[in-house]
Scaffold this active site. Structure first.
Site, PDB file in Angstrom:
ATOM      1  N   LEU A   1      68.575  44.246 109.075  1.00 32.61           N
ATOM      2  CA  LEU A   1      68.296  42.840 108.618  1.00 32.61           C
ATOM      3  C   LEU A   1      68.728  41.872 109.361  1.00 32.61           C
ATOM      4  CD1 LEU A   1      71.674  41.854 107.798  1.00 32.61           C
ATOM      5  CD2 LEU A   1      71.269  43.890 106.008  1.00 32.61           C
TER       6      LEU A   1
ATOM      7  N   THR B   1      75.819  49.832 113.318  1.00 34.17           N
ATOM      8  CA  THR B   1      74.996  50.136 114.438  1.00 34.17           C
ATOM      9  C   THR B   1      75.893  50.989 115.481  1.00 34.17           C
ATOM     10  OG1 THR B   1      73.765  48.149 114.037  1.00 34.17           O
ATOM     11  CG2 THR B   1      73.755  48.919 116.421  1.00 34.17           C
TER      12      THR B   1
ATOM     13  N   GLY C   1      63.234  29.696 124.557  1.00 36.52           N
ATOM     14  CA  GLY C   1      64.351  28.878 124.377  1.00 36.52           C
ATOM     15  C   GLY C   1      65.622  28.858 125.198  1.00 36.52           C
TER      16      GLY C   1
ATOM     17  N   CYS D   1      74.526  40.728 117.125  1.00 33.31           N
ATOM     18  CA  CYS D   1      73.740  42.088 117.342  1.00 33.31           C
ATOM     19  C   CYS D   1      73.043  42.152 118.825  1.00 33.31           C
ATOM     20  CB  CYS D   1      72.608  42.305 116.489  1.00 33.31           C
ATOM     21  SG  CYS D   1      73.232  42.624 114.785  1.00 33.31           S
TER      22      CYS D   1
HETATM   23  C1  UDX Z   1      68.742  40.811 114.798  1.00 33.66           C
HETATM   24  C2  UDX Z   1      67.774  41.823 114.538  1.00 33.66           C
HETATM   25  O1  UDX Z   1      66.655  40.972 114.281  1.00 33.66           O
HETATM   26  C3  UDX Z   1      67.823  42.433 113.265  1.00 33.66           C
HETATM   27  O2  UDX Z   1      66.890  43.596 112.841  1.00 33.66           O
HETATM   28  C4  UDX Z   1      69.226  43.352 113.421  1.00 33.66           C
HETATM   29  O3  UDX Z   1      69.538  44.369 112.534  1.00 33.66           O
HETATM   30  C5  UDX Z   1      70.535  42.507 113.814  1.00 33.66           C
HETATM   31  O4  UDX Z   1      70.062  41.698 114.732  1.00 33.66           O
HETATM   32  P1  UDX Z   1      70.007  38.602 113.865  1.00 33.66           P
HETATM   33  O5  UDX Z   1      71.045  38.793 115.082  1.00 33.66           O
HETATM   34  O6  UDX Z   1      70.356  38.294 112.356  1.00 33.66           O
HETATM   35  O7  UDX Z   1      68.977  40.059 113.740  1.00 33.66           O
HETATM   36  O8  UDX Z   1      68.813  37.476 114.225  1.00 33.66           O
HETATM   37  P2  UDX Z   1      67.332  37.251 114.961  1.00 33.66           P
HETATM   38  O9  UDX Z   1      66.561  36.506 113.933  1.00 33.66           O
HETATM   39  O10 UDX Z   1      66.899  38.706 115.199  1.00 33.66           O
HETATM   40  O11 UDX Z   1      67.775  36.458 116.196  1.00 33.66           O
HETATM   41  C6  UDX Z   1      68.341  36.839 117.315  1.00 33.66           C
HETATM   42  C7  UDX Z   1      68.471  35.758 118.360  1.00 33.66           C
HETATM   43  O12 UDX Z   1      67.372  35.777 118.985  1.00 33.66           O
HETATM   44  C8  UDX Z   1      68.712  34.398 118.003  1.00 33.66           C
HETATM   45  O13 UDX Z   1      69.809  33.855 118.723  1.00 33.66           O
HETATM   46  C9  UDX Z   1      67.265  33.846 117.862  1.00 33.66           C
HETATM   47  O14 UDX Z   1      67.666  32.511 118.456  1.00 33.66           O
HETATM   48  C10 UDX Z   1      67.069  34.363 119.202  1.00 33.66           C
HETATM   49  N1  UDX Z   1      65.370  34.488 119.189  1.00 33.66           N
HETATM   50  C11 UDX Z   1      64.889  35.044 118.301  1.00 33.66           C
HETATM   51  C12 UDX Z   1      64.742  33.823 120.307  1.00 33.66           C
HETATM   52  O15 UDX Z   1      65.262  33.107 121.181  1.00 33.66           O
HETATM   53  N2  UDX Z   1      63.357  33.800 120.143  1.00 33.66           N
HETATM   54  C13 UDX Z   1      62.710  34.481 119.430  1.00 33.66           C
HETATM   55  O16 UDX Z   1      61.398  34.343 119.606  1.00 33.66           O
HETATM   56  C14 UDX Z   1      63.335  35.198 118.432  1.00 33.66           C
END
Ligand code: UDX
Length: 445
Positions: free
Chosen positions: A153, A121, A253, A260
């Site tokens: 991902l 990224t 939350g 990321c």
């Molecule tokens: C993210 C992106 O989704 C992905 O496309 C990118 O390439 C990398 O970054 P990731 O960091 O693995 O992926 O996790 P993700 O499932 O997206 O959650 C990120 C954060 O947001 C977590 O801390 C999660 O707890 C939080 N989250 C997610 C919330 O607080 N509320 C939600 O509704 C969704």
């Protein structure tokens, strides 16, 4: 096809293992000898569902090799992916030193036409930067194209997301490179979007920043719900039923963590300031995210603290879930780090449990004031409250009566709204959650 992947972190390993599983010959290069030794011995250095099987099968079948030598990886390959780390500097700017060094090593190894693909990224303009670095260092006359092909991902479902992506974005400046990339992705059944390189780079940041905005937005709505007596779950459902909004990423939350979102939001803010058009909404998104944990810590201290309402001296808090999200042992920007820090500072003793991240957590949180436990019930033993920080699946079906019996005081703070107020209250536990008020213990005490 013959492919080289530079970098064996989350993105590199998943990319290498999936492309080899699709029948390509892949060489994965990492500068760390230790990392390469681990991979050569058949071990998977990160916790990621399905990844160990993919690595093992393709390594044994000879389609996936590991090396510390960039020339060894680049020479036979037509496509070279750059999947190295792009951490944040303190001012939010992205540190491109690993990308630069990978580009230089690739340039020095060129032995014919290659497509060099940025999967890391990176801020808009990096494709051009990579092209300039390679032009400066390549042997005379060696031809190449640079492509931006961002990954989307999610940790914990990285293999699934790579095999079944919502879309593939290919930012290319030549038809030839775009066509070869299309060919590479042909086995995957999903829309392929071909753009210029800058647009592809912005698509990645804008997507993550938009998702982070959704999260901060619903968290701000949760604050409103807490003050007005509404239920953020019901509100999110009502909002998400509008097809233009959609139901995903509306879980209120403790905010977003991980490797990321926090860094991508900061980087986009930094880029926008540099370009002279400050992205003010994103500043607010980051600010809302930054107050999520202090807000919960304040509630915990207010409920459990001494008369001054400040101290948690002689109080024990069970912290359930340490990784930044479920299905990963990744502790980067995990909310547990900040929460434990604030509770320890207030004098509390912590009993911590995580299904897989305990070893990583120990290296960050240390042993001072923290006891690492074998299960959620073990963590709750003698604690004055159970605080849920990560929504691991195994927490959903906990026996709440057993949890209540383990606790010294039957109080729960649910930072991820895992439970319904009725079930917690019915188990005789006082329930504090996000955006849904406080529920006194109800039945079966
Ligand atoms: C993210 C992106 O989704 C992905 O496309 C990118 O390439 C990398 O970054 P990731 O960091 O693995 O992926 O996790 P993700 O499932 O997206 O959650 C990120 C954060 O947001 C977590 O801390 C999660 O707890 C939080 N989250 C997610 C919330 O607080 N509320 C939600 O509704 C969704």
């Amino acid at each position: 096809m013959h492919i080289c992947v530079i970098g064996s972190g989350y993105v590199g390993l998943v990319t290498a293992s999936v492309f080899s599983d699709l029948g390509n010959d892949v060489i994965c290069v990492d500068s760390s000898e230790k990392r390469v030794e681990t991979l050569l011995s058949g071990e998977c250095p990160i916790y990621e569902p399905r990844l160990p099987e993919l690595l093992d099968r393709n390594r044994r079948e000879g389609r996936l090799q590991f090396t510390t030598s960039t020339p060894f990886g680049v020479a036979p390959s037509e496509i070279v992916f750059i999947c190295v780390g792009t951490p944040s500097l303190t001012n939010g700017q992205t540190d491109l030193s690993q990308v630069e060094s990978a580009a230089r090593d690739i340039a020095n190894s060129l032995n014919g036409y290659k497509i060099i693909v940025n999967k890391s990224t990176v801020p808009v303009g990096t494709g051009d930067f990579v092209r300039r670095v390679i032009e400066e260092h390549r042997p005379n006359g060696k031809n190449f194209d640079v492509v931006s092909n961002p990954e989307f991902l999610r940790e914990g479902q990285a293999v699934r997301d790579t095999l079944q992506p919502d879309r593939i974005v290919i930012g290319a400046s030549s038809e030839k490179a775009a066509n070869r990339m299309r060919e590479l992705y042909r086995p995957l059944d999903c829309p392929v979007l071909v753009t210029d390189i800058c647009s592809a780079e912005i698509i990645k940041y804008a997507s993550n920043a938009f998702l982070a905005t959704k999260i901060s937005f619903i968290n701000a709505v949760a604050n409103l719900c807490e003050e007005s007596g509404a239920d953020v779950k019901a509100v999110a459902k009502g909002m998400g039923s509008d097809i233009r909004i959609g139901p995903h990423f509306l879980e209120a939350g403790l905010g977003y963590g991980g490797s990321c979102f926090p860094k991508d939001v900061d980087s986009l803010i930094h880029t926008s300031v540099e370009l002279g058009i400050p992205f003010n909404i994103l500043q607010q998104v980051a600010e809302e995210n930054a107050v999520r944990v202090p807000r919960l810590a304040k509630r915990i201290i207010k409920r459990l603290g001494d008369d001054s309402g400040n101290s948690l001296k002689n109080k024990t808090i069970a912290i359930l879930g340490l990784s930044f999200k479920p299905d990963t042992d990744d502790m980067r920007e995990a909310k547990s780090i900040e929460l434990c820090g604030l509770l320890l500072k207030a004098g509390a003793h912590i009993r911590a449990y995580d299904p897989v991240a305990t070893d990583n957590a120990r290296t960050i949180l240390g042993e001072d004031g923290v006891t690492y436990c074998k299960s959620a019930y073990d963590a709750a033993e003698g604690a004055d409250a159970a605080v849920f920080v990560t929504e691991w699946r195994e927490f959903i079906q906990l026996d709440l009566h057993r949890l209540r019996e383990a606790l010294r005081q039957p109080i729960m703070f649910d930072g991820r709204n895992i439970y319904s107020p009725g079930e917690v209250s019915a188990a005789g536990i006082e329930y504090h959650c996000i955006g849904r008020g406080v529920f006194p213990p109800g039945g079966n005490p």
